[in-house]
Scaffold this motif. Structure first.
Motif, PDB file in Angstrom:
ATOM      1  N   VAL A  96       0.839  -1.199   0.000  1.00 32.59           N
ATOM      2  CA  VAL A  96       0.000   0.000   0.000  1.00 32.59           C
ATOM      3  C   VAL A  96       0.875   1.251   0.000  1.00 32.59           C
ATOM      4  CG1 VAL A  96      -1.704   1.328   1.288  1.00 32.59           C
ATOM      5  CG2 VAL A  96      -1.970  -1.132   1.078  1.00 32.59           C
ATOM      6  N   LEU A  97       1.954   1.210   0.775  1.00 31.62           N
ATOM      7  CA  LEU A  97       2.860   2.360   0.793  1.00 31.62           C
ATOM      8  C   LEU A  97       3.474   2.579  -0.588  1.00 31.62           C
ATOM      9  CD1 LEU A  97       4.739   2.164   4.214  1.00 31.62           C
ATOM     10  CD2 LEU A  97       3.172   3.945   3.388  1.00 31.62           C
ATOM     11  N   GLY A  98       3.929   1.499  -1.189  1.00 29.96           N
ATOM     12  CA  GLY A  98       4.513   1.581  -2.515  1.00 29.96           C
ATOM     13  C   GLY A  98       3.510   2.110  -3.525  1.00 29.96           C
ATOM     14  N   PHE A  99       2.292   1.636  -3.410  1.00 24.20           N
ATOM     15  CA  PHE A  99       1.211   2.044  -4.304  1.00 24.20           C
ATOM     16  C   PHE A  99       0.953   3.548  -4.147  1.00 24.20           C
ATOM     17  CE2 PHE A  99      -3.546   2.428  -4.668  1.00 24.20           C
ATOM     18  CZ  PHE A  99      -3.602   2.336  -6.057  1.00 24.20           C
ATOM     19  N   THR A 100       0.872   4.003  -2.905  1.00 22.48           N
ATOM     20  CA  THR A 100       0.629   5.424  -2.652  1.00 22.48           C
ATOM     21  C   THR A 100       1.750   6.261  -3.258  1.00 22.48           C
ATOM     22  OG1 THR A 100      -0.250   4.686  -0.537  1.00 22.48           O
ATOM     23  CG2 THR A 100      -0.048   7.054  -0.851  1.00 22.48           C
ATOM     24  N   PHE A 101       2.977   5.813  -3.024  1.00 19.21           N
ATOM     25  CA  PHE A 101       4.134   6.529  -3.552  1.00 19.21           C
ATOM     26  C   PHE A 101       4.049   6.595  -5.081  1.00 19.21           C
ATOM     27  CE2 PHE A 101       8.544   6.455  -5.118  1.00 19.21           C
ATOM     28  CZ  PHE A 101       8.963   7.669  -4.573  1.00 19.21           C
ATOM     29  N   PHE A 102       3.702   5.474  -5.678  1.00 22.16           N
ATOM     30  CA  PHE A 102       3.557   5.386  -7.126  1.00 22.16           C
ATOM     31  C   PHE A 102       2.517   6.392  -7.626  1.00 22.16           C
ATOM     32  CE2 PHE A 102       1.286   3.254 -10.706  1.00 22.16           C
ATOM     33  CZ  PHE A 102       2.291   3.350 -11.638  1.00 22.16           C
ATOM     34  N   LEU A 103       1.363   6.415  -6.939  1.00 19.19           N
ATOM     35  CA  LEU A 103       0.305   7.347  -7.342  1.00 19.19           C
ATOM     36  C   LEU A 103       0.785   8.791  -7.234  1.00 19.19           C
ATOM     37  CD1 LEU A 103      -2.971   5.854  -5.798  1.00 19.19           C
ATOM     38  CD2 LEU A 103      -2.142   5.708  -8.146  1.00 19.19           C
ATOM     39  N   LEU A 104       1.600   9.049  -6.198  1.00 15.98           N
ATOM     40  CA  LEU A 104       2.045  10.422  -5.977  1.00 15.98           C
ATOM     41  C   LEU A 104       3.032  10.896  -7.040  1.00 15.98           C
ATOM     42  CD1 LEU A 104       2.391  10.665  -2.089  1.00 15.98           C
ATOM     43  CD2 LEU A 104       0.480  11.271  -3.573  1.00 15.98           C
ATOM     44  N   ILE A 105       3.830   9.969  -7.581  1.00 18.89           N
ATOM     45  CA  ILE A 105       4.830  10.445  -8.545  1.00 18.89           C
ATOM     46  C   ILE A 105       4.327  10.454  -9.996  1.00 18.89           C
ATOM     47  CG2 ILE A 105       6.866   9.847  -7.153  1.00 18.89           C
ATOM     48  CD1 ILE A 105       7.155   7.407  -9.103  1.00 18.89           C
ATOM     49  N   ILE A 106       3.210   9.766 -10.259  1.00 19.34           N
ATOM     50  CA  ILE A 106       2.726   9.749 -11.648  1.00 19.34           C
ATOM     51  C   ILE A 106       2.556  11.154 -12.238  1.00 19.34           C
ATOM     52  CG2 ILE A 106       0.877   9.046 -13.221  1.00 19.34           C
ATOM     53  CD1 ILE A 106       0.269   6.764 -11.502  1.00 19.34           C
ATOM     54  N   PRO A 107       1.899  12.070 -11.521  1.00 20.31           N
ATOM     55  CA  PRO A 107       1.681  13.397 -12.103  1.00 20.31           C
ATOM     56  C   PRO A 107       2.979  14.072 -12.526  1.00 20.31           C
ATOM     57  CG  PRO A 107       0.433  13.161 -10.088  1.00 20.31           C
ATOM     58  CD  PRO A 107       1.327  11.978 -10.174  1.00 20.31           C
ATOM     59  N   ARG A 108       4.037  13.821 -11.752  1.00 17.08           N
ATOM     60  CA  ARG A 108       5.326  14.436 -12.097  1.00 17.08           C
ATOM     61  C   ARG A 108       5.829  13.895 -13.424  1.00 17.08           C
ATOM     62  NH1 ARG A 108       7.019  17.537  -8.057  1.00 17.08           N
ATOM     63  NH2 ARG A 108       5.990  17.110  -6.067  1.00 17.08           N
ATOM     64  N   ILE A 109       5.513  12.631 -13.678  1.00 15.06           N
ATOM     65  CA  ILE A 109       5.948  12.021 -14.932  1.00 15.06           C
ATOM     66  C   ILE A 109       5.116  12.555 -16.100  1.00 15.06           C
ATOM     67  CG2 ILE A 109       6.226   9.848 -16.181  1.00 15.06           C
ATOM     68  CD1 ILE A 109       6.370   8.498 -13.370  1.00 15.06           C
ATOM     69  N   LEU A 110       3.806  12.682 -15.877  1.00  9.33           N
ATOM     70  CA  LEU A 110       2.919  13.090 -16.965  1.00  9.33           C
ATOM     71  C   LEU A 110       2.943  14.593 -17.202  1.00  9.33           C
ATOM     72  CD1 LEU A 110      -0.163  10.820 -16.304  1.00  9.33           C
ATOM     73  CD2 LEU A 110       1.608  10.570 -18.056  1.00  9.33           C
ATOM     74  N   GLY A 111       2.663  15.335 -16.135  1.00  9.04           N
ATOM     75  CA  GLY A 111       2.723  16.782 -16.222  1.00  9.04           C
ATOM     76  C   GLY A 111       1.733  17.430 -17.178  1.00  9.04           C
ATOM     77  N   ASN A 112       0.608  16.790 -17.401  1.00  9.20           N
ATOM     78  CA  ASN A 112      -0.392  17.369 -18.300  1.00  9.20           C
ATOM     79  C   ASN A 112      -1.750  17.305 -17.609  1.00  9.20           C
ATOM     80  OD1 ASN A 112      -2.527  17.502 -20.165  1.00  9.20           O
ATOM     81  ND2 ASN A 112      -1.113  17.022 -21.843  1.00  9.20           N
ATOM     82  N   ASP A 113      -2.404  18.424 -17.508  1.00  9.17           N
ATOM     83  CA  ASP A 113      -3.636  18.481 -16.719  1.00  9.17           C
ATOM     84  C   ASP A 113      -4.762  17.622 -17.268  1.00  9.17           C
ATOM     85  OD1 ASP A 113      -2.858  19.848 -14.601  1.00  9.17           O
ATOM     86  OD2 ASP A 113      -4.198  21.570 -14.875  1.00  9.17           O
ATOM     87  N   TYR A 114      -4.747  17.433 -18.575  1.00  6.68           N
ATOM     88  CA  TYR A 114      -5.803  16.604 -19.150  1.00  6.68           C
ATOM     89  C   TYR A 114      -5.678  15.176 -18.626  1.00  6.68           C
ATOM     90  CZ  TYR A 114      -8.754  13.995 -22.245  1.00  6.68           C
ATOM     91  OH  TYR A 114      -9.718  13.162 -22.725  1.00  6.68           O
ATOM     92  N   TYR A 115      -4.476  14.680 -18.628  1.00  9.44           N
ATOM     93  CA  TYR A 115      -4.258  13.327 -18.129  1.00  9.44           C
ATOM     94  C   TYR A 115      -4.582  13.230 -16.652  1.00  9.44           C
ATOM     95  CZ  TYR A 115      -2.130  12.019 -22.512  1.00  9.44           C
ATOM     96  OH  TYR A 115      -1.919  11.740 -23.831  1.00  9.44           O
ATOM     97  N   ILE A 116      -4.285  14.293 -15.929  1.00 11.27           N
ATOM     98  CA  ILE A 116      -4.557  14.273 -14.488  1.00 11.27           C
ATOM     99  C   ILE A 116      -6.028  14.001 -14.235  1.00 11.27           C
ATOM    100  CG2 ILE A 116      -4.722  15.750 -12.442  1.00 11.27           C
ATOM    101  CD1 ILE A 116      -1.984  14.640 -12.931  1.00 11.27           C
TER     102      ILE A 116
END
Ligand SMILES: Nc1ncnc2c1ncn2[C@@H]1O[C@H](COP(=O)(O)OP(=O)(O)OP(=O)(O)O)[C@@H](O)[C@H]1O
Ligand SMILES: [Mg+2]
Lengths: 261, 323
Positions: free
Chosen positions: B11-31
């Motif tokens: 669960v911790l790993g999953f949360t961390f993963f979810l938190l860093i995705i936006p940094r990778i994508l960086g596009n509001d539409y995808y968010i």
């Protein structure tokens, strides 16, 4: 004689009809506390139906079931289990989506009573309950000698071991009355011998009263204190094993079956 | 027992993963697509407790999602009820309605729940469409306020994404905890043998109603999160199609696997975005992909991943399963 006995179970006038089939026609059936009572009879005699009525899976059309002096006739099955009536099944009812250990832990369900909130938040009560549950289950798996298979998926067990697993699950719920429906069916001679010893130990060491439905006459005669014979939904005899073997009505019932089949 | 540490780490790993995705994508539409996917995942995790674990089918879960969304939207917008109270009410309505449906239907043997929820979903959908004064009818209504907690307003899309991510992580953790308990065992037991469950002292009707209500509550949580993000509500999001899509998410992801529901929900919610470029044949491709996945991954995506993992490490030591 009837008065002197201390009966854990006493059924009176049980009638069960399935459509046109009269599975039980006014059956009286009593089980003495601390006994191993066998219930025998030809195929279709109504043995499983009687166990179903006692465990609450089938409702009798007429008659009463008393367990430890209490009328449990209209109690649902899970409440009967909680009050101490537990059984195994002629056609195995294993939880096939679980490991061997989890099956037995499920049998302990009523012995550990922590709540939903305890589960969701993993409170100390949860941990305490789970540890106890694990210990109980381990003890029963050791009892039936399946400890080395505890993490195996239940489906992967051979048939004989599945029978033992069901026995372990039933014993794990700490019953006072254990109903076994043909536990030796499909077992070889060695397995049956082992099963006989286990049933004895369940009664002797745990003080659990056992009702044994069984076709294996050797097993029945060897371990039971009393035998009740059903034929076409009626009790035709109830006696000690030695007398039952000599009973002409019983012999006729079994011979009649042999002629038919 | 049950690899609790493993669950926590996951669960911790999953949360961390979810938190860093936006940094990778960086596009509001995808968010926004991601936020919606995670919202769906909240429902799917609950539906999986009901379907995957306890073996009870609901064909109307979109209705619980919608009921909570509409209740909160109407209360906070039309009747100016404070936001937290409106949201609580929305979730509660879903739970209470589930209780009212569950008690009579789950006492019966057989697939009455599927039938009842199917009918219920249709009725709720019609209700959303027809009670125009209350719901705005087929075109819905807007102007719903965005979520605010203790003065903090989740104004940006990214802040809302983080919120939903945390809620999903919480829902996943609670579900894992539940499954790895006597209650979880009872639910799984009911799935394979109701008779043997009863003989083990399990009150099957009680547990079925419980898990049904819990799954409706999860759908309710998703509903209020959805509506105070989009700030607009219309019946189209809560129809029969979406109920079926939810079931597909659970099955495709992997029945009786908490993570499977998350994967299934994200996969099905994001897939259309990728298929959009194919325009006309989009729906055909969508169907084809579903068929291929069901044929080659009968135990769902999560089941497939587990198998792959086991194949790569054929001699996994037994100790890994325990604590
Ligand atoms: N659910 C049911 N519906 C209809 N008939 C049934 C049902 N259960 C049992 N019967 C019938 O009732 C009679 C008694 O069946 P029961 O299973 O109790 O016999 P049994 O003594 O356990 O036999 P066996 O030794 O073959 O297990 C049979 O004629 C059977 O066909
Ligand atoms: Mg039988």
């Amino acid at each position: 004689m009837q008065q002197a006995r201390n009966d854990i179970l006493s059924c009176r006038g049980l009638v069960v009809n399935f459509g046109g089939v009269q599975a039980l026609r006014s059956v009286d059936f009593a089980v003495e506390t601390g006994s191993i009572t066998a219930l025998i009879g030809p195929n279709g005699a109504g043995k499983t139906t009687l166990l179903n009525v006692v465990s609450g899976l089938v409702n009798a059309d007429q008659g009463t079931v008393k367990f430890r002096e209490q009328d449990i006739t209209s109690l649902p099955p899970h409440k009967r289990a909680v009050s101490g009536v537990v059984r195994t099944f002629q056609n195995l009812e294993i939880f096939y989506n679980m490991s061997v250990l989890e099956n037995v832990m499920t049998g302990c369900h009523r012995r550990i009573r922590y709540s939903v909130v305890d589960s969701l938040l993993k409170t100390p009560r949860y941990w305490g309950g789970e540890k106890r549950c694990y210990r109980y289950a381990e003890r029963e798996l050791e009892f039936v000698n399946l400890m080395d298979k505890k993490d195996t998926p239940a489906t992967e067990l051979p048939f004989g071991s599945q029978r033992l697993l069901e026995l372990a699950r039933a014993v794990a719920s700490e019953p006072t009355l254990l109903l076994l429906d043909e536990p030796a069916a499909g077992l070889n001679i060695r397995e049956t011998g082992n099963l006989g010893k286990l049933i004895r130990r369940i009664r002797d060491e745990r003080g659990i009263t056992v009702v044994l439905v069984e076709h294996d006459m050797d097993l029945v005669m060897r371990i039971s204190d009393s035998v009740t014979v059903l034929n076409f939904g009626e009790v035709i005899a109830q006696d000690v094993p030695l007398e039952i073997q000599k009973n002409p009505q019983v012999i006729a019932a079994y011979l009649g079956e042999d002629e038919d089949t | 027992m049950y690899g609790f540490k493993r669950d926590m780490l996951a669960v911790l790993g999953f949360t961390f993963f979810l938190l860093i995705i936006p940094r990778i994508l960086g596009n509001d539409y995808y968010i926004n697509t991601l936020t919606l996917s995670l919202t769906h995942a909240i429902i799917a995790v609950g539906l999986n407790l009901l379907m995957g674990y306890a073996g009870q089918v609901s064909l109307g879960h979109a209705a619980f999602y919608g009921l909570a969304a509409y209740t909160s939207a109407i209360l906070t917008t039309t009747y100016s009820v404070p936001l937290p109270l409106g949201m609580m009410s929305g979730i509660l309505v879903s739970g209470v309605v589930a209780l009212l449906i569950g008690i009579p239907t789950l006492k019966l043997k057989g697939h009455y729940l599927a039938m009842a929820t199917l009918g219920f979903g249709v009725i709720v959908y019609i209700f959303f469409n027809e009670t125009i004064e209350l719901t705005g009818g087929p075109s819905g209504f807007g102007g719903i306020s965005r979520l605010q907690v203790m003065g903090y307003r989740f104004a940006s899309d990214i802040s809302y994404y983080y919120l939903v991510a945390f809620v999903l992580a919480g829902v996943v953790l609670l579900s894992l905890n539940l499954i790895h308990s006597r209650i979880g065992r009872a639910l799984r037991a009911i799935h394979t043998s109701e008779t043997a469950s009863q003989i083990s002292g399990i009150d099957i009707a009680k547990y079925k109603v419980f898990v049904f209500v819990l799954s409706a509550l999860f759908a309710g949580v998703a509903g209020v999160l959805y509506v105070h993000n989009i700030a607009f509500v219309a019946p189209g999001s809560f129809g029969f199609n979406f109920s079926i899509e939810l079931v597909t998410m659970v099955v495709l992801g992997g029945m009786a696997n908490v993570w499977g529901a998350v994967i299934g929900a994200c996969f099905l919610s994001i897939l259309p975005e990728f298929l959009r470029v194919f325009e006309n044949i989009e729906i055909v491709l969508y169907g084809a992909i579903l068929i291929v996945f069901t044929i080659f991954l009968p135990e769902g995506i999560a089941g497939g991943i587990t198998k792959l993992f086991l194949m790569m490490k054929p001699k996994r030591s037994d100790a890994a399963g325990k604590e």
